[in-house]
Design an enzyme around this catalytic site. Structure first.
Site: not given
Ligand code: NI
Length: 172
Positions: A46, A51, A89-90, A131-132, A135
């Protein structure tokens, strides 16, 4: 299409609340196409617009069928059950922490043309939706954890789940 640079934790853009998308124009389509490419290149499940430095309510999530779902102005409309598992998380590369999430999540969102639709996610997809979407309100999963997992804990967890782990075979 282009791969965009992923913002890393510590950049204040990750703590800001994103604005709703109001124009479903070529600029939005370019953003979504780039997010899809960036997600695939990063091998993630995701990615949220902040991000890649864009404060708009857009996320892409890879579902169980390996399809990327594009969600514009998404909101969670129903959730049930509970799951606890490692989450990463990226924007926080190489780290994982145990997070409890609902096991089933239903979201309502617009597609890239502005049409409303609903999508359901279970397990990892449900986790990714939660999660997304966080953000988009400036929140990171680390707010839910006391500490990161050690490599040993992560490996043990995956073994328990029955995932294949690449290990070097020793000669006998
Ligand atoms: Ni993340």
């Amino acid at each position: 299409m282009a791969i965009r640079k992923i913002v890393i934790q510590g950049d204040e853009i990750l703590n800001k609340v994103c604005r709703p998308v109001t124009e479903f124009n070529p600029k939005l389509h370019e953003l979504i196409d780039d997010m899809r490419e960036t997600l695939a290149e990063a091998n993630g499940v995701g990615l949220a617009a902040p991000q890649v430095g864009i404060l708009r309510r857009v996320v892409v999530v890879l579902n169980d069928d390996e399809e990327i779902i594009e969600l514009v102005n998404p909101e969670i409309i129903a959730q049930s059950g509970e799951q606890r598992g490692p989450e990463g998380c990226l924007s926080i590369p190489g780290k994982f922490g145990m997070v409890t999430r609902p096991n089933l999540v239903r979201v309502r969102a617009q597609d890239r043309f502005g049409n409303w639709f609903e999508a359901e996610g279970e397990g990892l997809t449900a986790r990714a939706f939660c999660h997304e979407l966080e953000h988009l309100d400036g929140h990171l999963y680390v707010e839910h954890i006391d500490r990161f997992l050690t490599e040993e804990e992560l490996a043990a967890y995956y073994r328990e789940m029955g995932y294949e782990i690449e290990e070097e075979t020793s000669e006998k």
